[in-house]
Structures are given as C-alpha cells and as structure tokens.
Scaffold this motif. Structure first.
Motif, PDB file in Angstrom:
ATOM      1  N   GLU A  51       0.830  -1.211   0.000  1.00 28.47           N
ATOM      2  CA  GLU A  51       0.000   0.000   0.000  1.00 28.47           C
ATOM      3  C   GLU A  51       0.864   1.262   0.000  1.00 28.47           C
ATOM      4  OE1 GLU A  51      -2.809  -0.514   3.183  1.00 28.47           O
ATOM      5  OE2 GLU A  51      -3.839  -2.122   2.110  1.00 28.47           O
ATOM      6  N   ILE A  54       2.439   1.775  -3.418  1.00 24.57           N
ATOM      7  CA  ILE A  54       1.468   2.332  -4.369  1.00 24.57           C
ATOM      8  C   ILE A  54       1.402   3.847  -4.217  1.00 24.57           C
ATOM      9  CG2 ILE A  54      -1.004   2.475  -4.903  1.00 24.57           C
ATOM     10  CD1 ILE A  54      -1.078  -0.608  -4.305  1.00 24.57           C
ATOM     11  N   ASP A  58       2.230   6.257  -7.184  1.00 27.93           N
ATOM     12  CA  ASP A  58       1.211   7.228  -7.602  1.00 27.93           C
ATOM     13  C   ASP A  58       1.802   8.633  -7.671  1.00 27.93           C
ATOM     14  OD1 ASP A  58      -0.799   5.333  -7.861  1.00 27.93           O
ATOM     15  OD2 ASP A  58      -1.777   5.827  -5.958  1.00 27.93           O
ATOM     16  N   ASN A  74       3.722  -0.136 -10.027  1.00 32.53           N
ATOM     17  CA  ASN A  74       2.432   0.176  -9.398  1.00 32.53           C
ATOM     18  C   ASN A  74       1.464  -0.985  -9.649  1.00 32.53           C
ATOM     19  OD1 ASN A  74      -0.062   1.315  -8.631  1.00 32.53           O
ATOM     20  ND2 ASN A  74       0.579   3.351  -9.253  1.00 32.53           N
ATOM     21  N   HIS A  78      -0.403  -3.441  -6.919  1.00 35.40           N
ATOM     22  CA  HIS A  78      -1.856  -3.650  -6.893  1.00 35.40           C
ATOM     23  C   HIS A  78      -2.191  -5.133  -7.051  1.00 35.40           C
ATOM     24  CE1 HIS A  78      -3.591   0.333  -6.602  1.00 35.40           C
ATOM     25  NE2 HIS A  78      -2.761   0.794  -7.532  1.00 35.40           N
ATOM     26  N   GLN A  83      -5.839  -6.329  -6.127  1.00 35.72           N
ATOM     27  CA  GLN A  83      -6.592  -5.230  -6.736  1.00 35.72           C
ATOM     28  C   GLN A  83      -6.417  -5.319  -8.252  1.00 35.72           C
ATOM     29  OE1 GLN A  83      -4.790  -1.912  -4.693  1.00 35.72           O
ATOM     30  NE2 GLN A  83      -5.972  -2.261  -2.828  1.00 35.72           N
ATOM     31  N   LYS A  86      -7.244  -2.344 -10.775  1.00 41.31           N
ATOM     32  CA  LYS A  86      -6.236  -1.278 -10.732  1.00 41.31           C
ATOM     33  C   LYS A  86      -4.911  -1.747 -11.329  1.00 41.31           C
ATOM     34  CE  LYS A  86      -8.176   1.335  -6.922  1.00 41.31           C
ATOM     35  NZ  LYS A  86      -7.976   1.881  -5.581  1.00 41.31           N
ATOM     36  N   ALA A  87      -4.572  -3.006 -11.089  1.00 38.58           N
ATOM     37  CA  ALA A  87      -3.345  -3.560 -11.672  1.00 38.58           C
ATOM     38  C   ALA A  87      -3.448  -3.569 -13.194  1.00 38.58           C
ATOM     39  CB  ALA A  87      -3.097  -4.973 -11.145  1.00 38.58           C
TER      40      ALA A  87
END
Length: 168
Positions: A51, A54, A58, A74, A78, A83, A86-87
C-alpha cells in the motif's frame, strides 16, 4: 541527488530499510522529483509494503505521467494486493507508454496468466520473447500457458527452447 545515490547503493546491498530512509530523505528534500518517489516505491515494494509503495508510485506518475517503470511496478503492487482492476489499468498504462519493453510485457503476461486470461497472456509472452529472445523465463511462461490451453505439443517445444536458453 546525493540521497538518491546513497539509497541506490544501499538497495543494491539489500539494505532495504536504510535505502528506504535515504529515499525518504530524498523525497523530503526534492518532493517534485519523480525518480525519488519511484525508488522509494521500489524499496517499499521489495519490503512487501504494498500500500505504501502504491502511494509512492502514484506520486511518481503524478509528477511524471510517462514514467512507465513506475506504472509497471504500481501494477505489480496492486496485483499483490489482489486489486486486479487497478493492476490491469496500470499495466495498460505502462504498455501504452512503452509497448516494446520486455519487462512490461513479461509482467503483464504473468498477471494475465494468474487471472487465467491465457490467450492475452500468450500474446504478452510472445511479445516479450520477440523483444528479448535470449531470456528463458518468458519462454517457460509461454510453455505453461500453452499447457493450460491444452496445446501440449507446442508447450513441450516452448519448454525445450526455454531449457536451451538456460543452458546458454
């Protein structure tokens, strides 16, 4: 740039905590430098702090929207968190920016394979092999995908080629 250099040296020595501290200092001193955020994210990713990594990736892509390596990592973070949407978005962005990068194609292929999107994964591994024919891992992954698709003969051929590459 001194803190970035120190962080890189420490990360190469697998001193992740100390590397993170150096990159953290670098981002504190130069908050608008995307490379500092990217390297901080890499260290966090290696430390399995997904997390937090990321957040750093970001920030790197916010500062440098075409930083395909930050998008690629990133996506990996994810993916590690499950996730998948998002990945997939981040892998898509990395591929859009640099469609001819071996690692982007290979990583996206692995991700797609894990989601059992074998035809799309096969395309990514084919592209990776085309970009770096000397690398065995994409050939091994291609063989595994072909096996999943029930193409055992082609899978055996691909695995044989992978073994040849490993032997040199």
């Amino acid at each position: 740039k001194g803190w970035l250099g120190k962080g890189k040296a420490l990360a190469l020595l697998d001193e992740l905590e100390e590397g993170y501290e150096a990159f953290d200092k670098a981002t504190e001193l130069a908050p608008d430098d995307p490379e500092g955020w990217y390297l901080k994210g890499l260290t966090l990713l290696e430390s399995e702090k997904f997390e937090e990594s990321i957040q750093s990736f970001d920030r790197a892509t916010e500062l440098s929207p075409n930083h395909f390596e930050a998008w690629n990592h990133n996506a990996a973070a994810h993916g590690m968190l499950g996730q998948n949407e998002k990945a997939a978005e981040a892998y898509g962005k990395a591929s859009e920016i640099n469609p001819d990068h071996y690692t982007v194609n290979y990583n996206e292929g692995v991700f797609l394979s894990e989601l059992e999107h074998y035809e799309k994964a096969l395309e990514k591994f084919q592209k990776a092999i085309q970009l770096a024919p000397q690398k065995a891992e994409a050939r091994s992954q291609k063989a595994a995908v072909l096996e999943e698709l029930g193409k055992d003969e082609k899978a055996a051929e691909a695995q044989e080629k992978a073994e040849e590459r490993k032997r040199g």
